[in-house]
Design a protein around this motif. Structure first.
Motif, PDB file in Angstrom:
ATOM      1  N   LYS A 271       0.874  -1.767   0.334  1.00 49.50           N
ATOM      2  CA  LYS A 271      -0.198  -0.017  -0.055  1.00 49.50           C
ATOM      3  C   LYS A 271       0.605   1.211  -0.499  1.00 49.50           C
ATOM      4  CE  LYS A 271      -1.888  -2.149   3.147  1.00 49.50           C
ATOM      5  NZ  LYS A 271      -3.064  -2.418   4.852  1.00 49.50           N
ATOM      6  N   ASP A 272       0.470   2.031  -0.426  1.00 42.76           N
ATOM      7  CA  ASP A 272       0.881   3.630  -0.517  1.00 42.76           C
ATOM      8  C   ASP A 272       1.756   4.295   1.608  1.00 42.76           C
ATOM      9  OD1 ASP A 272       0.295   4.207  -2.243  1.00 42.76           O
ATOM     10  OD2 ASP A 272      -0.370   5.634  -2.476  1.00 42.76           O
ATOM     11  N   SER A 273       1.157   3.710   2.263  1.00 40.84           N
ATOM     12  CA  SER A 273       1.915   3.594   3.179  1.00 40.84           C
ATOM     13  C   SER A 273       3.250   2.557   3.642  1.00 40.84           C
ATOM     14  CB  SER A 273       0.339   3.374   4.523  1.00 40.84           C
ATOM     15  OG  SER A 273       0.263   2.412   4.484  1.00 40.84           O
ATOM     16  N   ASP A 274       3.479   1.482   2.956  1.00 43.21           N
ATOM     17  CA  ASP A 274       4.165   0.987   2.868  1.00 43.21           C
ATOM     18  C   ASP A 274       5.763   1.200   2.213  1.00 43.21           C
ATOM     19  OD1 ASP A 274       2.778  -1.123   4.272  1.00 43.21           O
ATOM     20  OD2 ASP A 274       2.179  -1.822   2.428  1.00 43.21           O
ATOM     21  N   PHE A 275       5.525   2.771   1.556  1.00 42.36           N
ATOM     22  CA  PHE A 275       6.828   2.960   1.311  1.00 42.36           C
ATOM     23  C   PHE A 275       7.934   2.754   1.915  1.00 42.36           C
ATOM     24  CE2 PHE A 275       9.450   5.923  -0.622  1.00 42.36           C
ATOM     25  CZ  PHE A 275       9.668   5.776  -1.902  1.00 42.36           C
ATOM     26  N   ASN A 276       7.682   3.348   3.058  1.00 47.59           N
ATOM     27  CA  ASN A 276       8.908   3.591   3.459  1.00 47.59           C
ATOM     28  C   ASN A 276       9.648   2.106   4.523  1.00 47.59           C
ATOM     29  OD1 ASN A 276       8.848   6.197   3.743  1.00 47.59           O
ATOM     30  ND2 ASN A 276       8.309   6.469   5.947  1.00 47.59           N
ATOM     31  N   ASN A 277       8.520   1.133   4.452  1.00 50.19           N
ATOM     32  CA  ASN A 277       8.844   0.004   4.851  1.00 50.19           C
ATOM     33  C   ASN A 277       9.901   0.026   3.591  1.00 50.19           C
ATOM     34  OD1 ASN A 277       8.297  -0.589   7.622  1.00 50.19           O
ATOM     35  ND2 ASN A 277       6.219  -1.170   6.508  1.00 50.19           N
TER      36      ASN A 277
ATOM     37  N   ILE B 283       2.913  -5.747 -10.087  1.00 49.74           N
ATOM     38  CA  ILE B 283       2.585  -6.416  -8.506  1.00 49.74           C
ATOM     39  C   ILE B 283       3.958  -6.332  -7.526  1.00 49.74           C
ATOM     40  CG2 ILE B 283       2.422  -8.691  -7.880  1.00 49.74           C
ATOM     41  CD1 ILE B 283       0.359  -8.849  -9.655  1.00 49.74           C
ATOM     42  N   SER B 284       3.089  -6.065  -6.512  1.00 48.26           N
ATOM     43  CA  SER B 284       4.312  -4.832  -5.440  1.00 48.26           C
ATOM     44  C   SER B 284       4.343  -6.059  -3.770  1.00 48.26           C
ATOM     45  CB  SER B 284       4.715  -3.908  -5.050  1.00 48.26           C
ATOM     46  OG  SER B 284       5.811  -3.511  -4.377  1.00 48.26           O
ATOM     47  N   LEU B 285       5.062  -6.800  -3.933  1.00 46.24           N
ATOM     48  CA  LEU B 285       4.346  -7.447  -2.703  1.00 46.24           C
ATOM     49  C   LEU B 285       5.318  -7.327  -1.652  1.00 46.24           C
ATOM     50  CD1 LEU B 285       3.931 -10.741  -4.590  1.00 46.24           C
ATOM     51  CD2 LEU B 285       1.844  -9.051  -3.900  1.00 46.24           C
ATOM     52  N   LEU B 286       4.556  -7.217  -0.079  1.00 47.13           N
ATOM     53  CA  LEU B 286       5.031  -7.116   1.167  1.00 47.13           C
ATOM     54  C   LEU B 286       5.958  -9.060   1.730  1.00 47.13           C
ATOM     55  CD1 LEU B 286       5.512  -4.127   2.700  1.00 47.13           C
ATOM     56  CD2 LEU B 286       7.476  -4.919   1.839  1.00 47.13           C
ATOM     57  N   ALA B 287       6.425  -9.095   2.037  1.00 53.95           N
ATOM     58  CA  ALA B 287       6.206 -10.552   3.177  1.00 53.95           C
ATOM     59  C   ALA B 287       6.521  -9.564   4.902  1.00 53.95           C
ATOM     60  CB  ALA B 287       7.919 -12.013   3.102  1.00 53.95           C
TER      61      ALA B 287
ATOM     62  N   LEU C 200      10.009  -7.549   5.762  1.00 53.15           N
ATOM     63  CA  LEU C 200      11.259  -8.341   5.981  1.00 53.15           C
ATOM     64  C   LEU C 200      11.295  -8.614   4.494  1.00 53.15           C
ATOM     65  CD1 LEU C 200      10.406 -11.843   8.250  1.00 53.15           C
ATOM     66  CD2 LEU C 200      11.803  -9.085   9.041  1.00 53.15           C
ATOM     67  N   GLY C 201      10.680  -8.972   4.051  1.00 53.32           N
ATOM     68  CA  GLY C 201      11.132  -8.539   2.325  1.00 53.32           C
ATOM     69  C   GLY C 201      10.019  -7.921   1.231  1.00 53.32           C
ATOM     70  N   HIS C 202      10.605  -7.606   0.060  1.00 54.11           N
ATOM     71  CA  HIS C 202       9.660  -7.092  -0.977  1.00 54.11           C
ATOM     72  C   HIS C 202      10.353  -7.567  -2.031  1.00 54.11           C
ATOM     73  CE1 HIS C 202       9.262  -3.719  -3.738  1.00 54.11           C
ATOM     74  NE2 HIS C 202       8.153  -3.843  -3.542  1.00 54.11           N
ATOM     75  N   ILE C 203       9.292  -7.710  -3.493  1.00 54.08           N
ATOM     76  CA  ILE C 203       9.477  -8.445  -4.615  1.00 54.08           C
ATOM     77  C   ILE C 203       8.358  -7.235  -5.271  1.00 54.08           C
ATOM     78  CG2 ILE C 203       7.371  -9.863  -4.622  1.00 54.08           C
ATOM     79  CD1 ILE C 203       9.754 -11.122  -6.489  1.00 54.08           C
ATOM     80  N   LEU C 204       9.100  -7.074  -6.745  1.00 47.80           N
ATOM     81  CA  LEU C 204       8.249  -5.524  -8.090  1.00 47.80           C
ATOM     82  C   LEU C 204       7.976  -6.443  -8.707  1.00 47.80           C
ATOM     83  CD1 LEU C 204       7.220  -3.262  -8.211  1.00 47.80           C
ATOM     84  CD2 LEU C 204       9.708  -2.516  -8.444  1.00 47.80           C
ATOM     85  N   PHE C 205       7.345  -6.137  -9.597  1.00 49.78           N
ATOM     86  CA  PHE C 205       7.284  -6.832 -11.193  1.00 49.78           C
ATOM     87  C   PHE C 205       6.570  -6.128 -11.205  1.00 49.78           C
ATOM     88  CE2 PHE C 205       6.755 -10.989  -8.521  1.00 49.78           C
ATOM     89  CZ  PHE C 205       7.100 -11.891  -8.911  1.00 49.78           C
ATOM     90  N   THR C 206       7.199  -5.589 -12.978  1.00 52.86           N
ATOM     91  CA  THR C 206       6.487  -4.195 -13.794  1.00 52.86           C
ATOM     92  C   THR C 206       6.659  -4.753 -14.923  1.00 52.86           C
ATOM     93  OG1 THR C 206       8.932  -3.803 -14.402  1.00 52.86           O
ATOM     94  CG2 THR C 206       8.020  -2.799 -12.363  1.00 52.86           C
TER      95      THR C 206
END
Length: 182
Positions: free
Chosen positions: A12-18, A49-53, A60-66
């Motif tokens: 979410k937008d609020s996850d940007f700092n994480n 597709i932007s996912l956070l674990a 702990l983790g992030h992945i981005l598919f563009t």
């Protein structure tokens, strides 16, 4: 640590700092964090597709598919590039990256995407079904890749027969379309 207590969700937008914190820690530099920030703002990368674990409340983790395309194909299949995948160093080698990859691939398949490309460690991505040396299958990277790293340019087919009839250079989002990333 067991992966049973890991949750994966769309950012979410609020996850940007994480997201920025994970990228900086994982790569020990600002470069990937800057790239991710640019890709998240890049209209040519959408839909992403932007996912956070998470474990409890800790990211702990992030992945981005563009989104990407195959140059020269007017009816290009829906294709994506995985870049980057990041897990905090204290939580690496525990399966979190694999969980993020698998969840992202499942979501992409459900969205109708047909292929995913990645330029990354040859010892890592094949464990998740990526086939090395996508150029030898007719899919060249956005920029030339030195021959000794040809195996690092990989493809994952989300449906059978996807690669039939489509060949060409992969065109990525504007923010990623710079020689320093290849």
């Amino acid at each position: 640590m067991s992966t049973d207590d890991i949750q994966i969700r769309e950012t979410k937008d609020s996850d940007f700092n994480n997201v920025m914190e994970i990228e900086k820690e994982a790569f020990e530099s600002e470069d990937e964090a800057v790239l991710v920030a640019q890709l998240l703002e890049d209209k040519s990368a959408e839909p992403v597709i932007s996912l956070l674990a998470f474990k409890k409340e800790e990211a702990l983790g992030h992945i981005l598919f563009t989104k990407a395309a195959i140059d020269g194909n007017t009816s290009s299949p829906l294709v994506y590039i995985l870049a980057p995948l990041a897990v905090k160093p204290t939580h690496q080698r525990q399966g979190i990256g694999g969980m993020l990859i698998n969840e992202g691939l499942n979501r992409l398949k459900a969205s109708g995407a047909e292929m995913v490309f990645v330029f990354g460690p040859e010892s890592y991505y094949p464990k998740y079904g990526f086939k090395q040396d996508a150029a030898s299958m007719g899919f060249t990277a956005p920029y030339p890749i030195p021959e000794e790293h040809a195996g690092a340019w990989m493809i994952y087919s989300l449906s059978t027969g996807t690669t039939d009839g489509f060949k060409g250079r992969v065109v990525c989002a504007d923010a990623l379309n710079k020689p320093e990333y290849w």
